[in-house]
Design a protein around this motif. Structure first.
Motif, PDB file in Angstrom:
ATOM      1  N   ARG A 152      40.887 -19.554  25.889  1.00 26.47           N
ATOM      2  CA  ARG A 152      40.029 -18.634  26.600  1.00 26.47           C
ATOM      3  C   ARG A 152      40.150 -17.262  25.953  1.00 26.47           C
ATOM      4  O   ARG A 152      41.014 -17.024  25.123  1.00 26.47           O
ATOM      5  CB  ARG A 152      40.453 -18.541  28.071  1.00 26.47           C
ATOM      6  N   GLU A 153      39.298 -16.359  26.375  1.00 25.68           N
ATOM      7  CA  GLU A 153      39.415 -14.981  25.924  1.00 25.68           C
ATOM      8  C   GLU A 153      40.708 -14.393  26.472  1.00 25.68           C
ATOM      9  O   GLU A 153      41.178 -14.776  27.547  1.00 25.68           O
ATOM     10  CB  GLU A 153      38.218 -14.161  26.400  1.00 25.68           C
ATOM     11  N   ALA A 154      41.260 -13.436  25.743  1.00 23.04           N
ATOM     12  CA  ALA A 154      42.472 -12.779  26.215  1.00 23.04           C
ATOM     13  C   ALA A 154      42.185 -12.047  27.515  1.00 23.04           C
ATOM     14  O   ALA A 154      41.114 -11.457  27.680  1.00 23.04           O
ATOM     15  CB  ALA A 154      42.969 -11.789  25.160  1.00 23.04           C
ATOM     16  N   PRO A 155      43.088 -12.112  28.486  1.00 20.35           N
ATOM     17  CA  PRO A 155      42.861 -11.389  29.745  1.00 20.35           C
ATOM     18  C   PRO A 155      42.727  -9.891  29.502  1.00 20.35           C
ATOM     19  O   PRO A 155      43.288  -9.343  28.545  1.00 20.35           O
ATOM     20  CB  PRO A 155      44.110 -11.719  30.570  1.00 20.35           C
ATOM     21  N   GLU A 156      41.997  -9.227  30.368  1.00 22.84           N
ATOM     22  CA  GLU A 156      41.711  -7.805  30.190  1.00 22.84           C
ATOM     23  C   GLU A 156      42.977  -6.950  30.238  1.00 22.84           C
ATOM     24  O   GLU A 156      43.141  -6.031  29.442  1.00 22.84           O
ATOM     25  CB  GLU A 156      40.737  -7.336  31.283  1.00 22.84           C
ATOM     26  N   LYS A 157      43.874  -7.277  31.168  1.00 24.62           N
ATOM     27  CA  LYS A 157      45.096  -6.491  31.341  1.00 24.62           C
ATOM     28  C   LYS A 157      46.311  -7.298  30.902  1.00 24.62           C
ATOM     29  O   LYS A 157      46.342  -8.524  31.057  1.00 24.62           O
ATOM     30  CB  LYS A 157      45.255  -6.075  32.805  1.00 24.62           C
ATOM     31  N   LEU A 158      47.320  -6.617  30.364  1.00 22.61           N
ATOM     32  CA  LEU A 158      48.541  -7.287  29.955  1.00 22.61           C
ATOM     33  C   LEU A 158      49.263  -7.869  31.162  1.00 22.61           C
ATOM     34  O   LEU A 158      49.394  -7.202  32.202  1.00 22.61           O
ATOM     35  CB  LEU A 158      49.484  -6.314  29.241  1.00 22.61           C
ATOM     36  N   LEU A 159      49.737  -9.098  31.025  1.00 21.93           N
ATOM     37  CA  LEU A 159      50.610  -9.653  32.036  1.00 21.93           C
ATOM     38  C   LEU A 159      51.934  -8.901  31.975  1.00 21.93           C
ATOM     39  O   LEU A 159      52.248  -8.271  30.947  1.00 21.93           O
ATOM     40  CB  LEU A 159      50.833 -11.145  31.799  1.00 21.93           C
ATOM     41  N   GLU A 160      52.728  -8.958  33.034  1.00 24.73           N
ATOM     42  CA  GLU A 160      54.018  -8.267  33.051  1.00 24.73           C
ATOM     43  C   GLU A 160      55.112  -9.265  33.410  1.00 24.73           C
ATOM     44  O   GLU A 160      54.974 -10.031  34.376  1.00 24.73           O
ATOM     45  CB  GLU A 160      54.008  -7.106  34.035  1.00 24.73           C
ATOM     46  N   LEU A 161      56.191  -9.238  32.632  1.00 24.93           N
ATOM     47  CA  LEU A 161      57.293 -10.177  32.832  1.00 24.93           C
ATOM     48  C   LEU A 161      58.609  -9.423  32.873  1.00 24.93           C
ATOM     49  O   LEU A 161      58.893  -8.607  31.988  1.00 24.93           O
ATOM     50  CB  LEU A 161      57.319 -11.209  31.700  1.00 24.93           C
ATOM     51  N   TRP A 162      59.422  -9.702  33.903  1.00 24.22           N
ATOM     52  CA  TRP A 162      60.753  -9.126  34.027  1.00 24.22           C
ATOM     53  C   TRP A 162      61.788 -10.176  33.656  1.00 24.22           C
ATOM     54  O   TRP A 162      61.699 -11.335  34.093  1.00 24.22           O
ATOM     55  CB  TRP A 162      60.997  -8.657  35.457  1.00 24.22           C
ATOM     56  N   GLY A 163      62.773  -9.795  32.845  1.00 19.26           N
ATOM     57  CA  GLY A 163      63.817 -10.717  32.444  1.00 19.26           C
ATOM     58  C   GLY A 163      64.754 -10.051  31.453  1.00 19.26           C
ATOM     59  O   GLY A 163      64.810  -8.829  31.357  1.00 19.26           O
ATOM     60  N   PHE A 164      65.500 -10.850  30.718  1.00 19.67           N
ATOM     61  CA  PHE A 164      66.321 -10.340  29.614  1.00 19.67           C
ATOM     62  C   PHE A 164      66.426 -11.433  28.562  1.00 19.67           C
ATOM     63  O   PHE A 164      66.208 -12.610  28.851  1.00 19.67           O
ATOM     64  CB  PHE A 164      67.699  -9.849  30.081  1.00 19.67           C
ATOM     65  N   GLU A 165      66.730 -11.044  27.355  1.00 18.36           N
ATOM     66  CA  GLU A 165      66.620 -11.952  26.211  1.00 18.36           C
ATOM     67  C   GLU A 165      67.371 -13.261  26.407  1.00 18.36           C
ATOM     68  O   GLU A 165      66.841 -14.336  26.140  1.00 18.36           O
ATOM     69  CB  GLU A 165      67.108 -11.254  24.944  1.00 18.36           C
ATOM     70  N   ALA A 166      68.621 -13.212  26.861  1.00 21.23           N
ATOM     71  CA  ALA A 166      69.446 -14.422  26.904  1.00 21.23           C
ATOM     72  C   ALA A 166      69.197 -15.292  28.131  1.00 21.23           C
ATOM     73  O   ALA A 166      69.743 -16.394  28.218  1.00 21.23           O
ATOM     74  CB  ALA A 166      70.929 -14.043  26.843  1.00 21.23           C
TER      75      ALA A 166
END
Length: 258
Positions: A152-166
């Motif tokens: 699909r087309e890229a969504p208009e707004k960036l999704l947001e994700l909370w976490g940490f690398e490991a």
């Protein structure tokens, strides 16, 4: 069952790296303009940079560039001239950088406390054996674009994700975002002290969770409620807010993968 296998693989991947990308400063020097990282989850060189981002507890925008993908690979080539990963764009300093070690030095110089790169981050081996092993153990997820999905087309707004690398559960979601070529803003939620260690339901310090006063986690807790749990996804395009990696992956595939 498949999801549980993913969790086990992601945990093994984190163990191979010795837990790097878990702990970080409580008081990050957050840049005014968002850092932009063109990368893909399964790259061991990109993993080095993400670990440092967690150590510095920096938020940044991720533009996933899996092998076989075109959405952001084409964009980054137009910016930097070649397709090599990771690629950092820092509009605060007018800097564009390839090479993981150069990016790491840049991050510590401008967003670390002393401006110097700590020894443990100064001399990575040319061949990232442990990180590469982590990618293999993790089933090479987040390496190739998912060709089975109807794009699909890229969504208009960036999704947001909370976490940490490991975080193994966060890793599962980042891999899915990579394979679907979904750009997102990653909010690092580093462990700031020993009381933060452990999962939300099984921390080393028993009782009600209380974050470090004045730390970044104190602000995150206001967002999440009575405890901090990652991954946490917010999709401003649909208003959806989700905890739990399995639920997030299911949502992403239904909303953006078919």
């Amino acid at each position: 069952m498949l999801h549980q296998i993913k969790v086990i693989q992601a945990i093994a991947s984190a163990v191979l790296e010795g837990g790097r990308g878990t702990n970080g400063t409580a008081h990050p020097k957050q840049p005014e303009k968002a850092l932009k990282l063109y990368e893909f989850e399964g790259s061991p060189f990109c993993r080095r940079v993400r670990e440092v981002m967690t150590t510095l507890n920096l938020d940044y925008e991720v533009y996933p560039c899996p092998k076989g993908g075109e959405r952001y690979r084409t964009e980054m080539k137009a910016l930097g001239g070649r397709r090599q990963f990771p690629f950092l764009v820092d509009d605060n300093t007018g800097t564009q950088l390839y090479e993981s070690q150069a990016i790491i030095h840049h991050l510590f110089k401008h967003y670390g406390k002393t401006g110097q790169t700590p020894k443990q981050y100064s001399h990575y081996p040319k061949v990232p054996v442990l990180a590469l092993a982590g990618t293999v153990v993790n089933g090479a997820r987040g390496v190739w674009v998912n060709k089975k999905i109807l794009k699909r087309e890229a969504p208009e707004k960036l999704l947001e994700l909370w976490g940490f690398e490991a975080s193994p559960f966060t890793r599962i979601v980042r891999a899915e975002l990579t394979e679907l070529e979904l750009a997102f803003k990653f909010h690092n939620v580093s462990k700031e002290r020993w009381q933060d260690q452990g999962m939300a339901i099984l921390r080393l310090k028993p009782g009600q969770y209380v974050p470090l006063e004045g730390g970044k986690r104190e602000q995150v807790l206001k967002l999440m409620g009575d405890n901090i749990q990652v991954p946490y996804l917010v999709d401003p395009n649909t208003g959806v807010k989700l905890f739990e990696s399995a639920k997030i992956v299911k949502y992403l595939r239904a909303q953006y993968g078919a």
